[in-house]
Design an enzyme around this catalytic site. Structure first.
Site, PDB file in Angstrom:
ATOM      1  N   ASN A 108     -20.467   9.185  13.325  1.00  0.00           N
ATOM      2  CA  ASN A 108     -21.071   9.773  14.529  1.00  0.00           C
ATOM      3  C   ASN A 108     -22.473  10.261  14.183  1.00  0.00           C
ATOM      4  O   ASN A 108     -22.762  10.561  13.022  1.00  0.00           O
ATOM      5  CB  ASN A 108     -20.215  10.967  14.991  1.00  0.00           C
ATOM      6  CG  ASN A 108     -20.768  11.635  16.233  1.00  0.00           C
ATOM      7  OD1 ASN A 108     -21.185  10.959  17.180  1.00  0.00           O
ATOM      8  ND2 ASN A 108     -20.801  12.961  16.256  1.00  0.00           N
ATOM      9  N   HIS A 110     -25.197  13.300  15.299  1.00  0.00           N
ATOM     10  CA  HIS A 110     -25.253  14.574  16.023  1.00  0.00           C
ATOM     11  C   HIS A 110     -26.685  15.116  15.926  1.00  0.00           C
ATOM     12  O   HIS A 110     -27.279  15.103  14.850  1.00  0.00           O
ATOM     13  CB  HIS A 110     -24.261  15.564  15.399  1.00  0.00           C
ATOM     14  CG  HIS A 110     -24.201  16.854  16.130  1.00  0.00           C
ATOM     15  ND1 HIS A 110     -23.590  16.978  17.370  1.00  0.00           N
ATOM     16  CD2 HIS A 110     -24.694  18.080  15.832  1.00  0.00           C
ATOM     17  CE1 HIS A 110     -23.714  18.229  17.784  1.00  0.00           C
ATOM     18  NE2 HIS A 110     -24.373  18.919  16.870  1.00  0.00           N
ATOM     19  N   SER A 137     -27.954  14.396  12.120  1.00  0.00           N
ATOM     20  CA  SER A 137     -27.038  14.142  11.002  1.00  0.00           C
ATOM     21  C   SER A 137     -26.112  12.992  11.374  1.00  0.00           C
ATOM     22  O   SER A 137     -25.598  12.944  12.491  1.00  0.00           O
ATOM     23  CB  SER A 137     -26.152  15.371  10.747  1.00  0.00           C
ATOM     24  OG  SER A 137     -26.919  16.547  10.628  1.00  0.00           O
ATOM     25  N   ASP A 146     -17.603  17.247  15.002  1.00  0.00           N
ATOM     26  CA  ASP A 146     -18.847  17.403  14.233  1.00  0.00           C
ATOM     27  C   ASP A 146     -18.634  18.025  12.854  1.00  0.00           C
ATOM     28  O   ASP A 146     -19.500  18.771  12.362  1.00  0.00           O
ATOM     29  CB  ASP A 146     -19.876  18.243  15.032  1.00  0.00           C
ATOM     30  CG  ASP A 146     -20.212  17.620  16.380  1.00  0.00           C
ATOM     31  OD1 ASP A 146     -20.182  16.383  16.478  1.00  0.00           O
ATOM     32  OD2 ASP A 146     -20.488  18.372  17.332  1.00  0.00           O
TER      33      ASP A 146
END
Ligand code: GRF
Length: 201
Positions: A108, A110, A137, A146
């Site tokens: 992912n 973020h 990030s 996260d």
């Protein structure tokens, strides 16, 4: 061929950056499907225009339980037999079964320097906190939002007079460089997750 599945809910600019980077470099990786929880997601249009199969798994309030939505999402993604799942602005939780089935294969991006400012509106959180640096990030996905091991970060200054929009745009430019780079590292087996930590070759 290394199979990449992208999950998105909106604009899809990170998806585009990754797709174009793979194409430019003739990488031995292919986006084999784009899955969205929103049929109106702009990112789907780009996928369709580029002949990438699209799948919409919507959760209509009151019509479907979270359980059914999670089951459909998990099946749709696993059926595509991904080597890597790329979350690119996907605004839903990832089902635990999917995380468990693909541990170390879901990443992912973020818009903050994690572990700072997890969750929604990370750019606004950075402004409210008054920090002088923020950024983005890329991390491996675990069940907690996260929170997985961070693979790479890029920072940008927070400037006097910044608004949520101006800071978001500055961060987004870095996202478009960082995310394709990390995808490439994983495709080339130069980065992996081992015992919850990032291992780099
Ligand atoms: C980006 O800011 C990303 O960091 C966050 O969601 C946004 C997605 O933007 N996870 P886009 O859909 O890739 O343009």
């Amino acid at each position: 061929m290394f199979r990449i599945v992208v999950l998105l809910s909106g604009r899809g600019s990170n998806f585009r950056a990754i797709f174009e980077d793979l194409k430019e470099r003739n990488a031995l990786a292919q986006v084999v499907g784009v899955v969205s929880d929103k049929s109106s997601a702009e990112g789907l249009k780009f996928a369709e225009a580029n002949q990438i199969p699209c799948f919409v798994v919507e959760r209509k309030v009151q019509e479907q339980s979270q359980k059914i939505f999670f089951e459909k999402l998990t099946c749709t993604v696993l059926d595509l037999k991904p080597d890597l799942v790329v979350l690119a602005g996907f605004m839903r939780l990832i089902p635990t079964e999917l995380v468990d089935a693909l541990l170390g294969k879901i990443i992912n991006i973020h818009p903050s320097l994690l572990p700072a400012f997890k969750g929604l509106k990370a750019q606004q959180q950075a402004l409210t906190a008054g920090v002088s640096q923020s950024g983005c990030s890329v991390h491996f996905v675990v069940s907690e939002v996260d929170s997985g091991a961070v693979i790479a970060q890029a920072s940008v200054p927070v400037l006097p007079g910044d608004t949520e929009q101006s800071l978001s745009s500055r961060i987004l430019l870095e996202e478009h460089k960082l995310y394709p780079k990390v995808v490439r590292l994983i495709v080339e087996s130069k980065v992996r997750l081992e015992n919850g930590a990032v291992v780099t070759e």
